[in-house]
Design a protein around this motif. Structure first.
Motif, PDB file in Angstrom:
ATOM      1  N   GLU A   1       7.763  13.998  -1.498  1.00 24.46           N
ATOM      2  CA  GLU A   1       8.112  12.579  -1.424  1.00 24.46           C
ATOM      3  C   GLU A   1       6.986  11.712  -1.989  1.00 24.46           C
ATOM      4  OE1 GLU A   1       9.077  11.688   2.628  1.00 24.46           O
ATOM      5  OE2 GLU A   1      10.942  12.833   2.565  1.00 24.46           O
ATOM      6  N   LYS A   2       5.742  12.111  -1.718  1.00 19.63           N
ATOM      7  CA  LYS A   2       4.599  11.367  -2.249  1.00 19.63           C
ATOM      8  C   LYS A   2       4.606  11.398  -3.771  1.00 19.63           C
ATOM      9  CE  LYS A   2      -0.353  11.758  -2.836  1.00 19.63           C
ATOM     10  NZ  LYS A   2      -1.525  12.585  -2.589  1.00 19.63           N
ATOM     11  N   ARG A   3       4.779  12.564  -4.344  1.00 20.77           N
ATOM     12  CA  ARG A   3       4.746  12.700  -5.800  1.00 20.77           C
ATOM     13  C   ARG A   3       5.892  11.931  -6.459  1.00 20.77           C
ATOM     14  NH1 ARG A   3       0.768  15.820  -5.240  1.00 20.77           N
ATOM     15  NH2 ARG A   3       0.527  18.016  -4.911  1.00 20.77           N
ATOM     16  N   ALA A   4       7.045  11.881  -5.814  1.00 18.50           N
ATOM     17  CA  ALA A   4       8.165  11.115  -6.373  1.00 18.50           C
ATOM     18  C   ALA A   4       7.823   9.629  -6.450  1.00 18.50           C
ATOM     19  CB  ALA A   4       9.420  11.339  -5.538  1.00 18.50           C
ATOM     20  N   ALA A   5       7.216   9.096  -5.405  1.00 17.04           N
ATOM     21  CA  ALA A   5       6.841   7.679  -5.397  1.00 17.04           C
ATOM     22  C   ALA A   5       5.759   7.395  -6.431  1.00 17.04           C
ATOM     23  CB  ALA A   5       6.356   7.279  -4.005  1.00 17.04           C
ATOM     24  N   ILE A   6       4.774   8.278  -6.522  1.00 16.99           N
ATOM     25  CA  ILE A   6       3.674   8.076  -7.462  1.00 16.99           C
ATOM     26  C   ILE A   6       4.152   8.191  -8.904  1.00 16.99           C
ATOM     27  CG2 ILE A   6       1.530   9.110  -8.299  1.00 16.99           C
ATOM     28  CD1 ILE A   6       0.873   9.700  -5.372  1.00 16.99           C
TER      29      ILE A   6
ATOM     30  N   ASP B   1       1.744  -3.409  -5.930  1.00 16.61           N
ATOM     31  CA  ASP B   1       1.836  -4.507  -4.965  1.00 16.61           C
ATOM     32  C   ASP B   1       3.266  -4.927  -4.651  1.00 16.61           C
ATOM     33  OD1 ASP B   1      -0.899  -4.511  -4.814  1.00 16.61           O
ATOM     34  OD2 ASP B   1      -1.159  -6.196  -6.192  1.00 16.61           O
ATOM     35  N   PHE B   2       4.197  -4.744  -5.589  1.00 12.67           N
ATOM     36  CA  PHE B   2       5.580  -5.145  -5.345  1.00 12.67           C
ATOM     37  C   PHE B   2       6.359  -4.139  -4.514  1.00 12.67           C
ATOM     38  CE2 PHE B   2       5.148  -7.882  -9.273  1.00 12.67           C
ATOM     39  CZ  PHE B   2       5.144  -9.066  -8.555  1.00 12.67           C
ATOM     40  N   ARG B   3       5.805  -2.963  -4.311  1.00 11.89           N
ATOM     41  CA  ARG B   3       6.500  -1.938  -3.531  1.00 11.89           C
ATOM     42  C   ARG B   3       6.185  -2.107  -2.050  1.00 11.89           C
ATOM     43  NH1 ARG B   3       7.934   3.087  -6.755  1.00 11.89           N
ATOM     44  NH2 ARG B   3       8.166   3.938  -4.662  1.00 11.89           N
ATOM     45  N   THR B   4       7.150  -1.775  -1.216  1.00 14.16           N
ATOM     46  CA  THR B   4       6.939  -1.888   0.224  1.00 14.16           C
ATOM     47  C   THR B   4       6.501  -0.571   0.863  1.00 14.16           C
ATOM     48  OG1 THR B   4       9.276  -1.427   0.637  1.00 14.16           O
ATOM     49  CG2 THR B   4       8.625  -3.743   0.442  1.00 14.16           C
ATOM     50  N   ASP B   5       6.603   0.530   0.126  1.00 15.52           N
ATOM     51  CA  ASP B   5       6.257   1.829   0.697  1.00 15.52           C
ATOM     52  C   ASP B   5       4.833   2.270   0.395  1.00 15.52           C
ATOM     53  OD1 ASP B   5       6.788   2.113  -2.010  1.00 15.52           O
ATOM     54  OD2 ASP B   5       7.627   4.123  -1.797  1.00 15.52           O
ATOM     55  N   ILE B   6       4.064   1.439  -0.307  1.00 14.18           N
ATOM     56  CA  ILE B   6       2.694   1.791  -0.664  1.00 14.18           C
ATOM     57  C   ILE B   6       1.816   0.546  -0.556  1.00 14.18           C
ATOM     58  CG2 ILE B   6       3.118   1.439  -3.126  1.00 14.18           C
ATOM     59  CD1 ILE B   6       1.201   3.803  -3.666  1.00 14.18           C
ATOM     60  N   GLU B   7       0.568   0.736  -0.101  1.00 14.77           N
ATOM     61  CA  GLU B   7      -0.352  -0.389   0.052  1.00 14.77           C
ATOM     62  C   GLU B   7      -1.707  -0.026  -0.546  1.00 14.77           C
ATOM     63  OE1 GLU B   7      -2.578  -2.979   3.547  1.00 14.77           O
ATOM     64  OE2 GLU B   7      -1.058  -1.529   4.095  1.00 14.77           O
TER      65      GLU B   7
END
Length: 93
Positions: free
Chosen positions: A20-25, A78-84
């Protein structure tokens, strides 16, 4: 010639596995380089599923242009809500 690099240390809130991490990245990295003068990569914390460090590099003839490219890449995070972003470091060469 100006070379600018920004390293962004980030936390991923909704990643419950490395897959899941790699998909988001990968989504962020592909959007960052698509059609732009930019290189992007995950450079640290590859085996930690809620922590990452992304690096973006741009080369240009003016610092303004390079800054614009790097700012656009950071805005994708910054526009994503699942990463900070928790730490951001700029380097100029």
């Amino acid at each position: 010639m100006i070379i600018g690099m920004v390293r962004c240390e980030c936390l991923l809130f909704n990643a419950h596995s490395l897959k899941e991490k790699r998909a988001a990245i990968l989504s962020i990295l592909r959007k960052a380089v698509n059609g732009h003068n930019l290189s992007a990569s995950e450079v640290d914390y590859q085996d930690t599923w809620q922590h990452t460090e992304l690096a973006f590099v741009s080369i240009g003839t003016s610092k303004v242009h390079v800054e614009r490219e790097l700012a656009r890449a950071i805005s994708l995070i910054d526009f994503r809500t699942d990463i900070e972003r928790i730490n951001t470091v700029y380097e100029w060469f």
